[in-house]
Design an enzyme around this catalytic site. Structure first.
Site, PDB file in Angstrom:
ATOM      1  CG  ASP A 167      -1.923   0.876   1.219  1.00 39.64           C
ATOM      2  OD1 ASP A 167      -1.649   2.009   0.740  1.00 39.64           O
ATOM      3  OD2 ASP A 167      -3.044   0.689   1.412  1.00 39.64           O
ATOM      4  CE  LYS A 214      14.917  15.672  -0.602  1.00 36.46           C
ATOM      5  NZ  LYS A 214      14.177  16.204   0.576  1.00 36.46           N
ATOM      6  CE1 TYR A 254      -9.562   9.594  -8.409  1.00 38.65           C
ATOM      7  CE2 TYR A 254     -10.829  10.894  -9.757  1.00 38.65           C
ATOM      8  CZ  TYR A 254      -9.746  10.088  -9.710  1.00 38.65           C
ATOM      9  OH  TYR A 254      -9.147   9.570 -10.565  1.00 38.65           O
TER      10      TYR A 254
END
Length: 434
Positions: A167, A214, A254
């Site tokens: 996840d 990054k 959303y």
């Protein structure tokens, strides 16, 4: 799936683009990245009998596949394992021996390590197919909330492929060159099912993946959405339009989740120099769409194939623009490898009213059924229901930036894409998995 009555392999169906030219490959060589692959190889991964074979038909596997109704599209390019269906027990015996489609052999300097979050979803699985065939090393992470392992199972075991159940709300460490961040439920029933989880995925998931970009100096592409424009007051929508969004409505988890994900993305670009890309994706359809995710295209096709009346919400005058999945994957790969760091709309400018679209779907389902000799009990009717809250009235992209910066524009006609999708769902129904 029984062969056609004349026992001859079905004649191949020519796929014609908007200019009437035949489509034999998808993708292109652009921005130093070759994304071109043969269409029949891609089709063999999703337009095929999965396990329609009975135990006593195993010997005639190749001819059965060639003579199935889908052979009109795939022309016998069969690479998957030969799983067998046992009708007496309604069981399926899976095999582990797979013959993978041929993938390009790239020198190490050209082979990229690519992470695809949400790679087992509808869009992600088609992107993975394309990148795998091109010869890159792909890692997919997915929590299978809306995705399914079966969409990429044909790559499991391949040396260039890795599937991780994870996840994105939790950090993930890996070495990579490019990140396609697609993880987030995208259909209203799914993203409204757990609104807090949806916005958490958009924010925390994007934060974690930007942190990874990054650290590894990877290029990062986020799949944003036309929903960032809300119910637009500007038509068609350009990337400079700021939107008209209800921040507390049922769709806000959303809409606002994707808006804050874009904010985060550009925060990392300005503050930390992360190389970012933002794709604002408009309505997309194609094989592997979850048939029960509440989206208009899958709803219409499944209802029509089952002989049920087709449901239109509202009076059918609201408009949508639909693009086929291969056009979207072309656009995303072009954007990832271009120098365009501003948001880019990726969608089809052909606008339909929902009422007209329902009639088109009905016509194509009837055409495919007639070609395959399927008898209909009656003609499917179109019925109208009340419209859901905050459902946008108009949605059409202005794709000028994509045309100028990426030299990209949709090639697939809605009619051609719908026919392919109807055949996909029809095959799923024949094997009993729909």
């Amino acid at each position: 799936m029984s062969p056609p009555a004349n026992d001859m392999p079905a004649a191949p169906i020519k796929t014609l683009d908007k200019d009437g030219k035949e489509i034999t490959t998808v993708g292109f060589q652009r921005f130093g990245f070759d994304s071109e692959v043969p269409l029949d190889v891609l089709r063999s991964l999703y337009l095929r009998p999965h396990y329609v074979l009975k135990a006593n038909e195993l010997e005639s596997l190749s001819s059965a596949i060639e003579e199935s109704s889908n052979a009109q599209f795939t022309q016998g390019a069969a690479y998957q394992s030969k799983s067998i269906y046992h009708p007496d027990t309604k069981g399926i015996s899976y095999t582990t021996l797979s013959r993978f489609p041929p993938v390009k052999l790239l020198p190490p300097s050209e082979r990229k390590r690519i992470l695809v979050t949400g790679g087992a979803g509808f869009v992600g699985s088609h992107l993975v197919d394309r990148l795998m065939i091109l010869g890159h090393e792909i890692t997919v992470i997915d929590n299978f909330f809306t995705g399914s392992k079966t969409t990429v199972s044909h790559w499991i075991g391949h040396p260039n492929f890795e599937m991780v159940r994870h996840d994105v709300v939790e950090p993930f460490m890996i070495e990579c060159d490019q990140i396609y961040h697609l993880a987030c439920p995208a259909s209203p029933p799914h993203y409204q099912f757990n609104a807090v989880k949806t916005i958490k995925t958009s924010f925390m998931g994007t934060l974690n993946m930007l942190g990874l970009a990054k650290r590894t100096k990877a290029r990062f592409l986020i799949s944003s959405t036309s929903e960032v424009y809300g119910d637009p007051e500007v038509h068609p929508q350009t990337e400079d339009y700021w939107g008209h969004v209800n921040p507390i409505g049922p769709r806000a988890c959303y809409d606002e989740g994707k808006r804050v994900a874009e904010t985060l993305t550009y925060g990392f670009q300005r503050q930390d120099g992360v190389d970012v890309r933002v794709a604002r994706i408009f309505n997309t359809y194609g094989p592997r769409m979850n048939p029960y995710d509440g989206r208009v295209v899958s709803n219409f096709i499944v209802q029509a194939l089952k002989g049920e009346d087709m449901t239109v919400y509202g009076d059918g005058t609201q408009t949508r623009s639909f693009q086929y999945i291969h056009d979207l994957v072309d656009g995303m790969i072009a954007l990832m490898n271009s120098d365009e760091s501003r948001p880019v709309n990726i969608g089809n400018g052909d606008e339909f009213t929902i009422g007209d679209f329902a009639k088109l779907v009905r016509e194509i389902v009837e055409k495919v059924q007639d070609e395959d000799g399927v008898k209909r009990a009656r003609r499917v009717e179109i019925k109208y229901e009340p419209i859901p809250t905050d459902d946008p009235q108009k949605r059409r992209p202005d794709t000028t930036r994509a045309k100028q910066s990426l030299q990209w524009q949709p090639r697939w006609t809605v009619r051609m894409g719908l026919e392919e999708m109807v055949r996909y769902y029809k095959a799923k129904m024949a094997e009993g998995s729909l």
